[in-house]
Design an enzyme around this catalytic site. Structure first.
Site, PDB file in Angstrom:
ATOM      1  N   HIS A   1      35.315  40.768  12.625  1.00 38.27           N
ATOM      2  CA  HIS A   1      35.605  41.554  11.418  1.00 38.27           C
ATOM      3  C   HIS A   1      36.872  42.392  11.493  1.00 38.27           C
ATOM      4  O   HIS A   1      37.312  42.942  10.494  1.00 38.27           O
ATOM      5  CB  HIS A   1      34.435  42.488  11.101  1.00 38.27           C
ATOM      6  CG  HIS A   1      34.382  43.693  11.995  1.00 38.27           C
ATOM      7  ND1 HIS A   1      33.977  43.630  13.293  1.00 38.27           N
ATOM      8  CD2 HIS A   1      34.717  44.988  11.763  1.00 38.27           C
ATOM      9  CE1 HIS A   1      34.039  44.828  13.830  1.00 38.27           C
ATOM     10  NE2 HIS A   1      34.488  45.678  12.933  1.00 38.27           N
TER      11      HIS A   1
HETATM   12  N1  UDP Z   1      25.470  45.142  13.834  1.00 47.02           N
HETATM   13  C1  UDP Z   1      24.306  44.962  13.091  1.00 47.02           C
HETATM   14  N2  UDP Z   1      24.220  43.858  12.274  1.00 47.02           N
HETATM   15  C2  UDP Z   1      25.216  42.942  12.171  1.00 47.02           C
HETATM   16  C3  UDP Z   1      26.392  43.129  12.936  1.00 47.02           C
HETATM   17  C4  UDP Z   1      26.488  44.239  13.746  1.00 47.02           C
HETATM   18  O1  UDP Z   1      23.374  45.758  13.184  1.00 47.02           O
HETATM   19  O2  UDP Z   1      25.076  41.994  11.399  1.00 47.02           O
HETATM   20  C5  UDP Z   1      25.577  46.339  14.692  1.00 47.02           C
HETATM   21  C6  UDP Z   1      25.870  46.049  16.123  1.00 47.02           C
HETATM   22  O3  UDP Z   1      24.680  45.801  16.837  1.00 47.02           O
HETATM   23  C7  UDP Z   1      26.575  47.307  16.579  1.00 47.02           C
HETATM   24  C8  UDP Z   1      27.303  47.748  15.343  1.00 47.02           C
HETATM   25  O4  UDP Z   1      26.688  47.095  14.240  1.00 47.02           O
HETATM   26  O5  UDP Z   1      25.653  48.298  16.945  1.00 47.02           O
HETATM   27  C9  UDP Z   1      28.749  47.372  15.446  1.00 47.02           C
HETATM   28  O6  UDP Z   1      29.363  47.573  14.252  1.00 47.02           O
HETATM   29  P1  UDP Z   1      30.756  46.891  13.863  1.00 47.02           P
HETATM   30  O7  UDP Z   1      30.916  45.656  14.646  1.00 47.02           O
HETATM   31  O8  UDP Z   1      30.765  46.818  12.389  1.00 47.02           O
HETATM   32  O9  UDP Z   1      31.816  48.006  14.258  1.00 47.02           O
HETATM   33  P2  UDP Z   1      32.591  48.396  15.594  1.00 47.02           P
HETATM   34  O10 UDP Z   1      31.579  48.609  16.675  1.00 47.02           O
HETATM   35  O11 UDP Z   1      33.564  47.328  15.887  1.00 47.02           O
HETATM   36  O12 UDP Z   1      33.273  49.682  15.248  1.00 47.02           O
END
Ligand code: UDP
Length: 369
Positions: free
Chosen positions: A214
């Site tokens: 993403h």
């Molecule tokens: N996550 C979730 N469902 C999904 C994809 C990700 O619950 O379909 C959770 C994942 O387990 C993690 C968090 O969302 O705890 C990560 O979010 P994201 O990847 O959007 O953001 P980043 O961590 O890169 O800031």
């Protein structure tokens, strides 16, 4: 009574805030006022997390989303300032590195309200990432900086932290660990019917690759996203690949009608399903910060499709491998055929699962010395 205003707006912040919110509710002398900026607003990216993680309903919902970075941050700044003038909290709490983080910290700092930053000190040293700009500025604006890792502490030290705030006060930096580890352990215990989850997705435990993509650096240019998906399509010829689609990626794919082979795209899943999917994957491919760590928490090998990562300790111990799109498929196949033995990695890199309590205690000691 201590009054804390928490600013959240994006999926990973709901998960981090859930861990702290639980501790706040256990301490009778603390009131938490929750502000949801609206950055992630739909049921699958927001509401499901409030419900599953039992986060209280936000006291304020600013309803700001789907704008350019400047417009979004600007509107959040304006509206958050109004909320803070209304609430008059003792401290503002922000998480991570989103526009909501920066807007919340800036609004508070200008009103002379101390800011606590959870996930301070992380750096990718790549200022092309919007998150990097948000992190650097939020750390500058914060009074209490809660670092998840030793690397984050070192990063701040190299940048000359802690800085002086006024004649008789300076920033306070704490190495506490990662609240996402608290959340991963706590909510893993809440999964009731694992078999139903796997039946829902038609997967066999241990025999699939879980992928999430993403980040702007992978989605801003459609060609890069397409080459990542082409690599995953090669993998999907050999083993099922399931990919919960982030709305940003989904939007781009709607315009790009390229074949994506056998990759199984699904809607974003709730946190409990995600933990189960992570825990039993043969391997995880991601560009998410949170998912890289969760792979390690659940001792699942991870390939990160980025040029660099903030979670360098995972790369150093070999738990996470960075791969460009052109090397993605071969890297995945290499690990699948020679799976590392994760039992040797027992380092508590991210704390002991009680990080939220440590943060709340540090906030209490700061506000009521
Ligand atoms: N996550 C979730 N469902 C999904 C994809 C990700 O619950 O379909 C959770 C994942 O387990 C993690 C968090 O969302 O705890 C990560 O979010 P994201 O990847 O959007 O953001 P980043 O961590 O890169 O800031």
């Amino acid at each position: 009574m201590i009054r804390i205003t928490t600013i959240i707006g994006a999926r990973p912040q709901f998960i981090k805030a859930a861990a702290l919110s639980r501790v706040f509710r256990q301490r009778n002398h603390i009131t938490e006022i929750l502000v949801h900026t609206g950055q992630h607003f739909d049921a699958g990216m927001s509401e499901v997390f409030f419900r599953q993680l039992e986060i209280p309903k936000p006291d304020y919902n600013l309803g700001i989303s789907a704008l350019s970075h400047g417009a979004m941050t600007g509107r959040m700044l304006e509206k958050t300032e109004q909320v803070l003038l209304d609430v008059q909290p003792d401290m503002v709490l922000v998480y991570g590195d989103t526009n909501s983080t920066l807007a919340g910290a800036l609004a508070a700092a200008k009103l002379h309200i101390p800011v606590a930053h959870v996930e301070a000190g992380l750096r990718s040293y790549n200022r092309m990432m919007p998150e990097e700009i948000n992190r650097i500025l939020t750390d500058q604006l914060s009074t209490l900086l809660f670092c998840p890792t030793e690397t984050a502490m070192k990063n701040l030290e190299e940048e000359g932290y802690p800085h002086t705030l006024s004649n008789n006060s300076a920033q306070k930096i704490h190495r506490v660990g990662d609240v996402m580890y608290d959340a991963a352990i706590f909510y893993a215990g809440k999964i009731k019917d694992k078999a139903a989850i796997f039946a829902r997705y038609g997967l066999e435990q241990g025999h699939y690759v879980l992928a999430t993509i993403h980040r702007a650096e992978n989605t801003d240019q459609a060609t890069r996203l397409i080459s990542i998906l082409a690599a995953l399509a090669v993998v999907a010829e050999e083993i099922p690949v399931i990919l919960p689609l982030h709305p940003r990626t989904k939007k781009i794919l709607e315009h790009e009608k390229r074949p994506t082979g056998k990759i199984r795209f699904i809607e974003p899943v709730g946190y409990l399903d995600m933990i189960a999917l992570e825990k039993h994957a043969a391997l995880i491919v991601t560009d998410s910060g949170g998912v890289q760590k969760e792979a390690f928490f659940h001792r699942v090998p991870c390939v990160t499709c980025r040029e660099e990562t903030e979670w360098v300790e995972l790369v150093e111990i070999g738990a996470n491998i960075l791969a460009r799109p052109e090397h993605l498929a071969e890297t995945v196949f290499g690990i699948l055929s020679d799976r590392p033995d994760y039992r040797i990695w027992n380092d508590p890199l991210y704390g002991d699962g009680n990080v939220a309590a440590k943060i709340v205690t540090a906030i209490e000691s700061y506000l009521c010395p």
